[in-house]
Design a protein around this motif. Structure first.
Motif, PDB file in Angstrom:
ATOM      1  N   MET A   1      99.112  13.440 -48.328  1.00 50.95           N
ATOM      2  CA  MET A   1      97.809  12.788 -48.528  1.00 50.95           C
ATOM      3  C   MET A   1      96.728  13.824 -48.817  1.00 50.95           C
ATOM      4  SD  MET A   1      97.916   9.499 -48.381  1.00 50.95           S
ATOM      5  CE  MET A   1      96.169   9.123 -48.226  1.00 50.95           C
ATOM      6  N   ILE A   2      96.760  14.924 -48.053  1.00 47.21           N
ATOM      7  CA  ILE A   2      95.732  15.950 -48.264  1.00 47.21           C
ATOM      8  C   ILE A   2      95.894  16.556 -49.659  1.00 47.21           C
ATOM      9  CG2 ILE A   2      94.886  18.206 -47.444  1.00 47.21           C
ATOM     10  CD1 ILE A   2      95.687  17.262 -44.586  1.00 47.21           C
ATOM     11  N   GLY A   3      97.133  16.733 -50.084  1.00 50.37           N
ATOM     12  CA  GLY A   3      97.381  17.230 -51.439  1.00 50.37           C
ATOM     13  C   GLY A   3      96.817  16.284 -52.499  1.00 50.37           C
ATOM     14  N   MET A   4      97.030  14.987 -52.286  1.00 49.31           N
ATOM     15  CA  MET A   4      96.499  14.000 -53.242  1.00 49.31           C
ATOM     16  C   MET A   4      94.968  14.031 -53.260  1.00 49.31           C
ATOM     17  SD  MET A   4      99.001  10.666 -52.768  1.00 49.31           S
ATOM     18  CE  MET A   4      98.122   9.656 -53.987  1.00 49.31           C
ATOM     19  N   MET A   5      94.374  14.224 -52.083  1.00 47.82           N
ATOM     20  CA  MET A   5      92.901  14.282 -52.016  1.00 47.82           C
ATOM     21  C   MET A   5      92.374  15.510 -52.758  1.00 47.82           C
ATOM     22  SD  MET A   5      92.121  13.080 -48.148  1.00 47.82           S
ATOM     23  CE  MET A   5      92.879  11.596 -47.488  1.00 47.82           C
ATOM     24  N   LYS A   6      93.074  16.615 -52.599  1.00 45.92           N
ATOM     25  CA  LYS A   6      92.630  17.835 -53.283  1.00 45.92           C
ATOM     26  C   LYS A   6      92.733  17.676 -54.800  1.00 45.92           C
ATOM     27  CE  LYS A   6      93.028  21.102 -49.516  1.00 45.92           C
ATOM     28  NZ  LYS A   6      93.820  22.071 -48.765  1.00 45.92           N
ATOM     29  N   GLN A   7      93.736  16.910 -55.253  1.00 40.25           N
ATOM     30  CA  GLN A   7      93.839  16.611 -56.691  1.00 40.25           C
ATOM     31  C   GLN A   7      92.573  15.890 -57.185  1.00 40.25           C
ATOM     32  OE1 GLN A   7      97.495  14.211 -56.834  1.00 40.25           O
ATOM     33  NE2 GLN A   7      98.340  15.704 -58.280  1.00 40.25           N
ATOM     34  N   ILE A   8      92.120  14.934 -56.375  1.00 40.54           N
ATOM     35  CA  ILE A   8      90.927  14.154 -56.760  1.00 40.54           C
ATOM     36  C   ILE A   8      89.694  15.062 -56.792  1.00 40.54           C
ATOM     37  CG2 ILE A   8      89.328  12.345 -55.956  1.00 40.54           C
ATOM     38  CD1 ILE A   8      91.780  11.141 -57.223  1.00 40.54           C
ATOM     39  N   LYS A   9      89.550  15.870 -55.757  1.00 42.99           N
ATOM     40  CA  LYS A   9      88.408  16.801 -55.711  1.00 42.99           C
ATOM     41  C   LYS A   9      88.425  17.690 -56.953  1.00 42.99           C
ATOM     42  CE  LYS A   9      85.208  19.651 -53.990  1.00 42.99           C
ATOM     43  NZ  LYS A   9      83.792  19.310 -53.872  1.00 42.99           N
ATOM     44  N   ASN A  10      89.576  18.203 -57.269  1.00 37.28           N
ATOM     45  CA  ASN A  10      89.708  19.113 -58.398  1.00 37.28           C
ATOM     46  C   ASN A  10      89.464  18.422 -59.738  1.00 37.28           C
ATOM     47  OD1 ASN A  10      90.298  21.821 -59.231  1.00 37.28           O
ATOM     48  ND2 ASN A  10      92.168  21.016 -60.139  1.00 37.28           N
ATOM     49  N   LEU A  11      89.848  17.148 -59.780  1.00 37.19           N
ATOM     50  CA  LEU A  11      89.652  16.382 -61.015  1.00 37.19           C
ATOM     51  C   LEU A  11      88.165  16.215 -61.323  1.00 37.19           C
ATOM     52  CD1 LEU A  11      90.996  14.509 -63.216  1.00 37.19           C
ATOM     53  CD2 LEU A  11      90.603  12.627 -61.635  1.00 37.19           C
ATOM     54  N   TYR A  12      87.394  15.849 -60.311  1.00 36.83           N
ATOM     55  CA  TYR A  12      85.986  15.555 -60.538  1.00 36.83           C
ATOM     56  C   TYR A  12      85.092  16.782 -60.442  1.00 36.83           C
ATOM     57  CZ  TYR A  12      87.052  10.615 -60.503  1.00 36.83           C
ATOM     58  OH  TYR A  12      87.549   9.383 -60.823  1.00 36.83           O
ATOM     59  N   ASP A  13      85.494  17.730 -59.618  1.00 34.64           N
ATOM     60  CA  ASP A  13      84.611  18.865 -59.344  1.00 34.64           C
ATOM     61  C   ASP A  13      85.412  20.173 -59.435  1.00 34.64           C
ATOM     62  OD1 ASP A  13      82.419  20.390 -58.514  1.00 34.64           O
ATOM     63  OD2 ASP A  13      82.810  20.030 -56.374  1.00 34.64           O
ATOM     64  N   PRO A  14      85.896  20.482 -60.632  1.00 31.09           N
ATOM     65  CA  PRO A  14      86.775  21.663 -60.753  1.00 31.09           C
ATOM     66  C   PRO A  14      86.095  22.961 -60.332  1.00 31.09           C
ATOM     67  CG  PRO A  14      86.185  20.780 -62.921  1.00 31.09           C
ATOM     68  CD  PRO A  14      85.734  19.792 -61.914  1.00 31.09           C
ATOM     69  N   ASN A  15      84.774  23.038 -60.450  1.00 27.14           N
ATOM     70  CA  ASN A  15      84.081  24.257 -60.020  1.00 27.14           C
ATOM     71  C   ASN A  15      83.776  24.275 -58.528  1.00 27.14           C
ATOM     72  OD1 ASN A  15      84.118  25.187 -62.635  1.00 27.14           O
ATOM     73  ND2 ASN A  15      82.033  24.491 -63.119  1.00 27.14           N
ATOM     74  N   GLY A  16      83.980  23.125 -57.875  1.00 23.79           N
ATOM     75  CA  GLY A  16      83.789  23.077 -56.429  1.00 23.79           C
ATOM     76  C   GLY A  16      82.344  23.185 -55.977  1.00 23.79           C
ATOM     77  N   ILE A  17      81.385  22.843 -56.866  1.00 20.21           N
ATOM     78  CA  ILE A  17      79.974  23.039 -56.491  1.00 20.21           C
ATOM     79  C   ILE A  17      79.435  21.965 -55.535  1.00 20.21           C
ATOM     80  CG2 ILE A  17      79.384  24.236 -58.644  1.00 20.21           C
ATOM     81  CD1 ILE A  17      77.850  21.505 -59.373  1.00 20.21           C
ATOM     82  N   MET A  18      80.161  20.822 -55.439  1.00 22.06           N
ATOM     83  CA  MET A  18      79.623  19.698 -54.669  1.00 22.06           C
ATOM     84  C   MET A  18      79.923  19.841 -53.180  1.00 22.06           C
ATOM     85  SD  MET A  18      78.200  17.823 -57.006  1.00 22.06           S
ATOM     86  CE  MET A  18      77.701  16.563 -55.828  1.00 22.06           C
ATOM     87  N   ASN A  19      78.874  20.026 -52.404  1.00 21.95           N
ATOM     88  CA  ASN A  19      78.975  20.033 -50.942  1.00 21.95           C
ATOM     89  C   ASN A  19      80.139  20.901 -50.454  1.00 21.95           C
ATOM     90  OD1 ASN A  19      77.777  19.351 -48.585  1.00 21.95           O
ATOM     91  ND2 ASN A  19      78.408  17.199 -48.580  1.00 21.95           N
ATOM     92  N   PRO A  20      80.146  22.173 -50.783  1.00 26.86           N
ATOM     93  CA  PRO A  20      81.282  23.026 -50.434  1.00 26.86           C
ATOM     94  C   PRO A  20      81.369  23.329 -48.943  1.00 26.86           C
ATOM     95  CG  PRO A  20      79.529  24.331 -51.423  1.00 26.86           C
ATOM     96  CD  PRO A  20      79.094  22.884 -51.521  1.00 26.86           C
ATOM     97  N   TYR A  21      82.523  23.874 -48.546  1.00 28.45           N
ATOM     98  CA  TYR A  21      82.828  24.292 -47.156  1.00 28.45           C
ATOM     99  C   TYR A  21      83.044  23.106 -46.219  1.00 28.45           C
ATOM    100  CZ  TYR A  21      80.199  28.029 -49.428  1.00 28.45           C
ATOM    101  OH  TYR A  21      79.714  28.920 -50.333  1.00 28.45           O
ATOM    102  N   LYS A  22      83.145  21.885 -46.791  1.00 25.83           N
ATOM    103  CA  LYS A  22      83.226  20.687 -45.948  1.00 25.83           C
ATOM    104  C   LYS A  22      84.364  19.788 -46.403  1.00 25.83           C
ATOM    105  CE  LYS A  22      78.253  20.964 -45.631  1.00 25.83           C
ATOM    106  NZ  LYS A  22      77.025  20.540 -46.311  1.00 25.83           N
ATOM    107  N   TYR A  23      84.538  18.678 -45.672  1.00 26.15           N
ATOM    108  CA  TYR A  23      85.448  17.577 -46.053  1.00 26.15           C
ATOM    109  C   TYR A  23      86.904  18.016 -45.991  1.00 26.15           C
ATOM    110  CZ  TYR A  23      85.993  12.953 -48.296  1.00 26.15           C
ATOM    111  OH  TYR A  23      86.289  11.634 -48.591  1.00 26.15           O
ATOM    112  N   ILE A  24      87.602  18.140 -47.075  1.00 25.49           N
ATOM    113  CA  ILE A  24      89.029  18.501 -46.989  1.00 25.49           C
ATOM    114  C   ILE A  24      89.267  19.919 -47.509  1.00 25.49           C
ATOM    115  CG2 ILE A  24      90.071  16.209 -47.072  1.00 25.49           C
ATOM    116  CD1 ILE A  24      90.303  16.831 -50.195  1.00 25.49           C
TER     117      ILE A  24
END
Lengths: 552, 552
Positions: B529-552
């Motif tokens: 599940m965590i892997g699937m969530m990271k896929q979603i994060k990466n899909l929408y925010d590949p640069n990781g600029i949105m609310n970093p250091y948090k969530y998953i």
């Protein structure tokens, strides 16, 4: 649906108030019902039917011929002996059924290749019937690695061709995954395999004083996994809300064989993206749902139903507003049927209708509550109000379980009789309530001007009718025809979708996209949204093997 | 929350039945309330508080110091004059506030850098206050292209550090996007900007005979966009369900500046993947919600509240089962508070409590219905049952609006008083109802054995208490402390999460992950599940600029 009906309801309704208006309500008990016309659990009705209940499948036109613009994707492999050997080894020959191998009619795969409306027919050669999540996982992993396209199939009761193959996709039938896994009667949370039939789940819950938060005409054959995959709406949405709120967990298999283990039984869980939501209404295009957990409400001991005749659609809207205010927390359904549907129902079935005379519109109201007397009082007050103010012209209340079912059959029996002449063009639309019926009138006017409506065989169109879930602003625009006709289709489409787009409506409220609506999704979603959806499809199913040629 | 209270309720409750047990209910009217201790709309209470209501932010320890294991992501650019010039050009200097530039206290950015619990403090230098979706789009596009990390911020009332920066992320405050866009009183659908304060929305709806389907203590300052981004649960979930079911549409801006235009006002819409669901509970990590459309129920004319004392948690469970069955469709809240919370509330605030004597457990029940008499009757029957069978030891019913608020303040006032000694360790957990309180006892035992609980300053821990939304199986385990102490933390964590994992619970029922729960998500979600969530994060925010250091 009901458990105990207030036998004294009508008496309460009439004796509690002395208004002469209320007395114009005729008791249902005087009506001589022709029960043969009503729906039995496993007969075709409202929003679907039993698979294979239709005439021989082989007479149905192939989807590939009907939609020549859809081409087989050459990336997909064709089925080989080696593939079949693998599946036989995995599942055994009785759960990996190859077309034409057995002469046993029970192993005929044609029912899996076509739909009950006789609109879609595929060329599948192989049907797989896994019995466990692990088997589903192995099937999908193998198909994905070998570029074999698949179609997940539940009860095959859909209305948009989503659950039957277009070309030679392998059918994965969920019918053998049919166990209820657990039920907790304090929280009301049910966990069950995807292949459990909706009615079986509801009956199981009824014995435990709960109900499934979804009900629809096809309940005798549709699977709960299919319900979730298509985000079915149905008759209880007004009261219990959508599956996006009620489904608490999903176990699903991704195309690469990964198992999404999200079958939690918690009412609240804020630990990351709610990925299961993508599978609710995903129509089997990013994975196969193998089990669900769902919040089930307590069953109401008092359930009542009333059926009204009304002068106009405006009156129906006023009745809806009054019901929302006065019946409030006990209102569990508000359905609208136009006079034409009720007339067709009467003429085709030969049944006697609940009300004498004819009315331009009809509404069916259901209430569900915990206290019979309170519900009766609320209903009486509501009835007095709608009769005194002239909102309702005539009406009838159920007095017992038989009448309850008979009144409901005036709504649920519509789909069946509309198929009487050979075919039906069905549109399932969300619109602002005020505009809901104007589309039916406009469509009728358009087809009349085109000269295609008439009483004899020289006219393809029988009539244009409208009914639906008024409480959800969901219209079923139906056009019964003597035969499917490309010319008629061209008159209706895309005009009908343009009409809906102008009102910011949805071209598919609850039936989904499937094959039928795929070309028209742009009328409800902009390019940005469609682009985002394609990203998701590509993320989970990069090879495109899941339910191809459909959805977006 | 309430509109009209049944002044005759208590009289009805007592006169309708002659059971002596019912008579042991003491009338609320005899209670001398100390009103100064109760919450006003804009005071801190139940699940959050007003931003900036805490002591000077500069005294709060930096998150970066408190969590030294979190390192600044070197991919992110540091803010330059050129960046600031761009934002000043886009928004003007009053909506692009640079730290230390103005001596005007109203432009101090420290309140945006820290949280009301005084647990988190960031190093942001710039706060942006866009006024339109287009401005949000331009901001995010620029930040994404320039690798500038951002933190979306609503009312900043969160409990897990999700809405404040960790390092120098730019704060995007939604406070200027605060318009109600439309409301349709037939369908009950509200469309509003993300920055509308929950209480403002609810008051707007109250004037139109509807309610917002969410209520929580921080309503006076939290934003509805933040509520959706954190999938807030709160006090009305039991009756109206989760935001996944009630939110009908979302307008959001993706990190690359694309606007997700899914702000439909339809109760049903099955046209593709329900992408908006990813933003519900996404905690601002894949985009910024700029507006929502939401289904709002009719406001109930009859609202009542009762407050009970009970012998044990088992009695509370039995009371819940009885309420579900007998109050059924009118039950709108079932809250549980242990005796310790009520004792602390009494001691700290000096207020008089609704019941004399002390009870090990307390429950608060709210009913909302359309008919005052019916609700009173149902409540009377319920009360008679729970008193006669000894489920409830003592109880009181509200007789008017003031008492209604006072009884609710016994639940909503808890959070505030728990902060009295300096700090609180807060755990928000979903558990099977039967196990809900055992965790509180086990935690108390564990901390007692470790010798850290006591009445004087030599002991860091004041007490271990439990309360929460029993109807949703959602426990708030709270540990008020004299100071935050790493040693105490090590005794509690990860032990508490292991406890929850064993019961298949959730380590965050409604508060979300933020900074606090990020390291522990594995206790509620497996690697798949965590892997699937990271896929979603990466899909929408590949640069990781949105609310970093948090969530998953």
């Amino acid at each position: 649906m009901s458990t105990r009906i207030a036998a004294s309801l009508r008496r309460t309704a009439l004796s509690a108030r002395s208004s002469p208006c209320v007395r114009t309500l005729r008791p249902a008990v005087q009506v001589r019902w022709i029960t043969s016309a009503t729906s039995e659990p496993h007969q075709p009705d409202a929003e679907g039917t039993v698979k294979g209940a239709a005439a021989p499948a082989k007479a149905i036109e192939f989807t590939s011929k009907k939609y020549p613009e859809i081409k087989r994707d050459s990336r997909f492999a064709e089925l080989t002996k080696e593939h079949v050997t693998y599946f036989h080894g995995l599942l055994g020959s009785e759960s990996a059924v190859l077309d034409g191998v057995s002469k046993d009619a029970s192993e005929d795969i044609e029912p899996f290749n076509s739909d009950w409306m006789r609109k879609f027919r595929g060329h599948a050669k192989l049907v797989l019937k896994p019995s466990s999540t692990e088997e589903v996982s192995k099937i999908l992993k193998y198909c994905n690695e070998n570029m074999l396209a698949v179609v997940p199939q539940g009860g095959n009761t859909g209305l948009v061709g989503g659950s039957v193959p277009v070309f030679d996709e392998i059918v994965i039938s969920m019918q053998k995954m049919n166990k209820i896994r657990s039920f907790d009667d304090v929280s009301g949370i049910l966990v069950a395999d995807a292949g459990v039939i909706l009615e079986v789940a509801d009956n199981y819950l009824a014995e435990r004083n709960h109900i499934f938060p979804l009900d629809l005409g096809a309940k005798g054959s549709c699977h709960i996994g299919g319900n979730v995959a298509t985000n079915a709406g149905g008759l209880r949405l007004l009261r219990y809300g959508s599956l996006h709120g009620n489904v608490l967990g999903i176990e699903a298999v991704l195309p690469d064989g990964r198992i999404m283990n999200d079958l939690l039984t918690l009412r609240k869980n804020n630990t990351g993206y709610d990925l299961k939501q993508l599978f609710i209404g995903g129509e089997g295009t990013i994975g196969i749902i193998t089990a669900i957990s769902i919040l089930c409400p307590q069953r109401s001991p008092a359930v009542n139903v009333a059926y009204f005749g009304l002068e106009s659609f405006d009156h129906a809207q006023r009745a809806f507003r009054a019901a929302k205010t006065q019946l409030s927390e006990i209102l569990s359904a508000f359905e609208m049927m136009d006079g034409r549907t009720q007339k067709l129902l009467k003429n085709v079935s030969g049944r006697k209708m609940p009300l004498e005379g004819e009315h331009p519109f009809y509404c069916l109201i259901e209430t569900s509550g915990s206290n019979t007397d309170h519900d009766s009082e609320k209903l009486s007050a509501f009835l007095e109000h709608v009769m005194e103010t002239g909102i309702v012209s005539d009406g009838v209340l159920s007095e017992n379980q038989t009448q309850f079912a008979e009144l409901w059959s005036c709504r649920e029996g519509i789909t069946e009789i509309l198929g009487h002449w050979g075919g039906v063009y069905k549109y399932d639309l969300s619109l602002p309530i005020a505009d809901l019926y104007a589309l039916v009138d406009d469509t009728r006017e358009r087809l009349t001007k085109a000269g295609v409506i008439g009483d004899d065989d020289s006219h393809p169109v029988v009539d244009v009718v409208g009914y639906g879930h008024m409480g959800d602003a969901n219209l079923h625009l139906n056009i019964p025809v003597r035969k499917y006709d490309k010319e008629v289709e061209k008159i209706i489409e895309p005009w009908v979708y343009e009409w809906v787009q102008k009102k910011n409506g949805s071209i598919s409220a609850e039936h989904g996209l499937g094959v039928t609506k795929k070309p028209y999704v742009g009328y409800s979603r902009d390019d940005g949204m469609i682009g985002m959806m394609k990203q998701i499809k590509n993320l989970y199913d990069p090879n495109g093997i899941m339910n191809p040629y459909k959805y977006i």
